[in-house]
Design a protein around this motif. Structure first.
Motif, PDB file in Angstrom:
ATOM      1  N   HIS A   1      29.511  42.151  14.466  1.00 33.41           N
ATOM      2  CA  HIS A   1      29.524  41.698  15.838  1.00 33.41           C
ATOM      3  C   HIS A   1      30.926  41.230  16.179  1.00 33.41           C
ATOM      4  CE1 HIS A   1      28.799  38.925  19.184  1.00 33.41           C
ATOM      5  NE2 HIS A   1      27.791  39.718  19.457  1.00 33.41           N
ATOM      6  N   GLU A   2      31.498  41.814  17.205  1.00 34.33           N
ATOM      7  CA  GLU A   2      32.865  41.491  17.587  1.00 34.33           C
ATOM      8  C   GLU A   2      32.860  40.629  18.838  1.00 34.33           C
ATOM      9  OE1 GLU A   2      36.992  43.806  18.779  1.00 34.33           O
ATOM     10  OE2 GLU A   2      35.261  44.924  18.058  1.00 34.33           O
ATOM     11  N   VAL A   3      33.704  39.608  18.834  1.00 32.15           N
ATOM     12  CA  VAL A   3      33.819  38.728  19.990  1.00 32.15           C
ATOM     13  C   VAL A   3      34.640  39.451  21.051  1.00 32.15           C
ATOM     14  CG1 VAL A   3      34.692  36.520  20.805  1.00 32.15           C
ATOM     15  CG2 VAL A   3      33.686  36.704  18.530  1.00 32.15           C
ATOM     16  N   ARG A   4      34.129  39.456  22.260  1.00 35.71           N
ATOM     17  CA  ARG A   4      34.818  40.123  23.357  1.00 35.71           C
ATOM     18  C   ARG A   4      36.012  39.284  23.805  1.00 35.71           C
ATOM     19  NH1 ARG A   4      32.197  42.148  29.054  1.00 35.71           N
ATOM     20  NH2 ARG A   4      33.978  43.393  29.636  1.00 35.71           N
ATOM     21  N   ILE A   5      37.142  39.943  24.037  1.00 36.35           N
ATOM     22  CA  ILE A   5      38.354  39.255  24.469  1.00 36.35           C
ATOM     23  C   ILE A   5      38.193  38.860  25.932  1.00 36.35           C
ATOM     24  CG2 ILE A   5      40.838  39.513  24.825  1.00 36.35           C
ATOM     25  CD1 ILE A   5      40.821  41.581  22.600  1.00 36.35           C
ATOM     26  N   SER A   6      38.526  37.613  26.242  1.00 37.20           N
ATOM     27  CA  SER A   6      38.392  37.161  27.627  1.00 37.20           C
ATOM     28  C   SER A   6      39.442  37.844  28.498  1.00 37.20           C
ATOM     29  CB  SER A   6      38.555  35.644  27.711  1.00 37.20           C
ATOM     30  OG  SER A   6      39.900  35.288  27.495  1.00 37.20           O
ATOM     31  N   GLN A   7      39.161  37.905  29.786  1.00 33.59           N
ATOM     32  CA  GLN A   7      40.074  38.570  30.714  1.00 33.59           C
ATOM     33  C   GLN A   7      41.404  37.831  30.782  1.00 33.59           C
ATOM     34  OE1 GLN A   7      38.747  38.849  34.771  1.00 33.59           O
ATOM     35  NE2 GLN A   7      39.989  40.653  35.152  1.00 33.59           N
ATOM     36  N   LEU A   8      41.373  36.506  30.680  1.00 34.83           N
ATOM     37  CA  LEU A   8      42.601  35.719  30.719  1.00 34.83           C
ATOM     38  C   LEU A   8      43.473  36.022  29.499  1.00 34.83           C
ATOM     39  CD1 LEU A   8      44.245  33.560  32.151  1.00 34.83           C
ATOM     40  CD2 LEU A   8      42.976  31.857  30.839  1.00 34.83           C
ATOM     41  N   ASP A   9      42.872  36.137  28.318  1.00 31.43           N
ATOM     42  CA  ASP A   9      43.638  36.481  27.119  1.00 31.43           C
ATOM     43  C   ASP A   9      44.209  37.889  27.211  1.00 31.43           C
ATOM     44  OD1 ASP A   9      43.144  34.011  26.004  1.00 31.43           O
ATOM     45  OD2 ASP A   9      41.404  34.696  24.858  1.00 31.43           O
ATOM     46  N   ALA A  10      43.450  38.808  27.796  1.00 33.25           N
ATOM     47  CA  ALA A  10      43.938  40.179  27.962  1.00 33.25           C
ATOM     48  C   ALA A  10      45.113  40.228  28.933  1.00 33.25           C
ATOM     49  CB  ALA A  10      42.814  41.081  28.456  1.00 33.25           C
ATOM     50  N   ILE A  11      45.057  39.438  29.993  1.00 28.82           N
ATOM     51  CA  ILE A  11      46.155  39.394  30.958  1.00 28.82           C
ATOM     52  C   ILE A  11      47.378  38.734  30.335  1.00 28.82           C
ATOM     53  CG2 ILE A  11      46.907  38.370  33.152  1.00 28.82           C
ATOM     54  CD1 ILE A  11      43.997  38.716  34.088  1.00 28.82           C
ATOM     55  N   ASN A  12      47.173  37.670  29.580  1.00 27.10           N
ATOM     56  CA  ASN A  12      48.298  36.997  28.924  1.00 27.10           C
ATOM     57  C   ASN A  12      48.960  37.881  27.878  1.00 27.10           C
ATOM     58  OD1 ASN A  12      48.166  34.645  30.403  1.00 27.10           O
ATOM     59  ND2 ASN A  12      46.746  33.665  28.989  1.00 27.10           N
ATOM     60  N   ALA A  13      48.232  38.822  27.300  1.00 23.70           N
ATOM     61  CA  ALA A  13      48.798  39.723  26.302  1.00 23.70           C
ATOM     62  C   ALA A  13      49.616  40.849  26.923  1.00 23.70           C
ATOM     63  CB  ALA A  13      47.680  40.306  25.442  1.00 23.70           C
ATOM     64  N   LEU A  14      49.444  41.085  28.234  1.00 26.49           N
ATOM     65  CA  LEU A  14      50.194  42.147  28.903  1.00 26.49           C
ATOM     66  C   LEU A  14      51.659  41.746  29.050  1.00 26.49           C
ATOM     67  CD1 LEU A  14      47.808  43.170  31.817  1.00 26.49           C
ATOM     68  CD2 LEU A  14      48.382  44.511  29.796  1.00 26.49           C
ATOM     69  N   PRO A  15      52.572  42.690  28.861  1.00 22.89           N
ATOM     70  CA  PRO A  15      53.984  42.367  29.103  1.00 22.89           C
ATOM     71  C   PRO A  15      54.252  42.271  30.601  1.00 22.89           C
ATOM     72  CG  PRO A  15      53.745  44.665  28.533  1.00 22.89           C
ATOM     73  CD  PRO A  15      52.391  44.046  28.376  1.00 22.89           C
ATOM     74  N   LEU A  16      55.228  41.466  30.953  1.00 23.17           N
ATOM     75  CA  LEU A  16      55.564  41.296  32.361  1.00 23.17           C
ATOM     76  C   LEU A  16      56.261  42.538  32.906  1.00 23.17           C
ATOM     77  CD1 LEU A  16      55.364  39.261  34.623  1.00 23.17           C
ATOM     78  CD2 LEU A  16      57.569  38.352  33.937  1.00 23.17           C
ATOM     79  N   TYR A  17      57.080  43.150  32.083  1.00 22.12           N
ATOM     80  CA  TYR A  17      57.793  44.363  32.474  1.00 22.12           C
ATOM     81  C   TYR A  17      57.265  45.546  31.683  1.00 22.12           C
ATOM     82  CZ  TYR A  17      60.862  41.325  35.044  1.00 22.12           C
ATOM     83  OH  TYR A  17      61.334  40.411  35.928  1.00 22.12           O
ATOM     84  N   PRO A  18      57.387  46.751  32.209  1.00 19.66           N
ATOM     85  CA  PRO A  18      56.738  47.909  31.600  1.00 19.66           C
ATOM     86  C   PRO A  18      57.442  48.402  30.346  1.00 19.66           C
ATOM     87  CG  PRO A  18      58.041  48.594  33.459  1.00 19.66           C
ATOM     88  CD  PRO A  18      58.078  47.091  33.449  1.00 19.66           C
ATOM     89  N   GLY A  19      56.654  49.042  29.492  1.00 21.92           N
ATOM     90  CA  GLY A  19      57.198  49.734  28.337  1.00 21.92           C
ATOM     91  C   GLY A  19      57.529  51.169  28.707  1.00 21.92           C
ATOM     92  N   GLU A  20      57.992  51.921  27.723  1.00 18.12           N
ATOM     93  CA  GLU A  20      58.426  53.291  27.997  1.00 18.12           C
ATOM     94  C   GLU A  20      57.260  54.185  28.401  1.00 18.12           C
ATOM     95  OE1 GLU A  20      61.012  56.800  25.816  1.00 18.12           O
ATOM     96  OE2 GLU A  20      60.694  54.897  24.816  1.00 18.12           O
ATOM     97  N   ASN A  21      56.094  53.998  27.795  1.00 22.21           N
ATOM     98  CA  ASN A  21      54.941  54.834  28.144  1.00 22.21           C
ATOM     99  C   ASN A  21      54.508  54.626  29.586  1.00 22.21           C
ATOM    100  OD1 ASN A  21      54.895  55.887  25.575  1.00 22.21           O
ATOM    101  ND2 ASN A  21      53.432  54.370  24.834  1.00 22.21           N
ATOM    102  N   LEU A  22      54.435  53.387  30.020  1.00 20.76           N
ATOM    103  CA  LEU A  22      54.040  53.095  31.400  1.00 20.76           C
ATOM    104  C   LEU A  22      55.128  53.502  32.391  1.00 20.76           C
ATOM    105  CD1 LEU A  22      52.021  51.784  33.379  1.00 20.76           C
ATOM    106  CD2 LEU A  22      53.182  49.623  32.964  1.00 20.76           C
TER     107      LEU A  22
END
Length: 121
Positions: A1-22
């Motif tokens: 059973h895996e704990v679902r990542i909260s939306q706030l944690d997912a947003i905080n993990a996003l970089p502010l500026y884009p990477g090469e793929n994006l």
């Protein structure tokens, strides 16, 4: 059973500026040839149904998409101004000039460490 990542944690993990793929993904941020006939990646919402959290999330996504577009424009402009050419010895020679570009003389990675316990990266 895996704990679902909260939306706030997912947003905080996003970089502010884009990477090469994006940065070069035409499906997320279209180029200058965008005609408006296809839907963009950001969903359209009616403002009367937005909560404060939805408003902040939408502005964050818009900021990321706008900065991606602007950075892509700057890189394309600088690349055209530099006029890169392939020299007969196989090296890349820049015949132009751009004010926000410098040559990279040397590059080295000094340390790559394992993630600490509980970190995602």
């Amino acid at each position: 059973h895996e704990v679902r990542i909260s939306q706030l944690d997912a947003i905080n993990a996003l970089p502010l500026y884009p990477g090469e793929n994006l940065l070069w993904d035409e499906n997320v941020v279209p180029s200058l040839n965008y005609t408006g006939q296809d839907a963009l990646a950001l969903p359209k919402l009616n403002l009367q149904y937005l909560t404060f959290h939805d408003y902040l999330l939408r502005n964050f996504n818009l900021f990321r998409l706008e900065s991606t577009y602007e950075i892509r424009q700057d890189v394309q402009d600088a690349t055209l101004r530099l006029r890169p050419r392939l020299a007969p010895d196989g090296k890349t020679v820049f015949q132009g000039w751009a004010r926000n570009c410098l040559p990279i003389e040397a590059f080295s990675v000094s340390t790559v460490a394992a993630a600490n316990l509980g970190e995602n990266k």
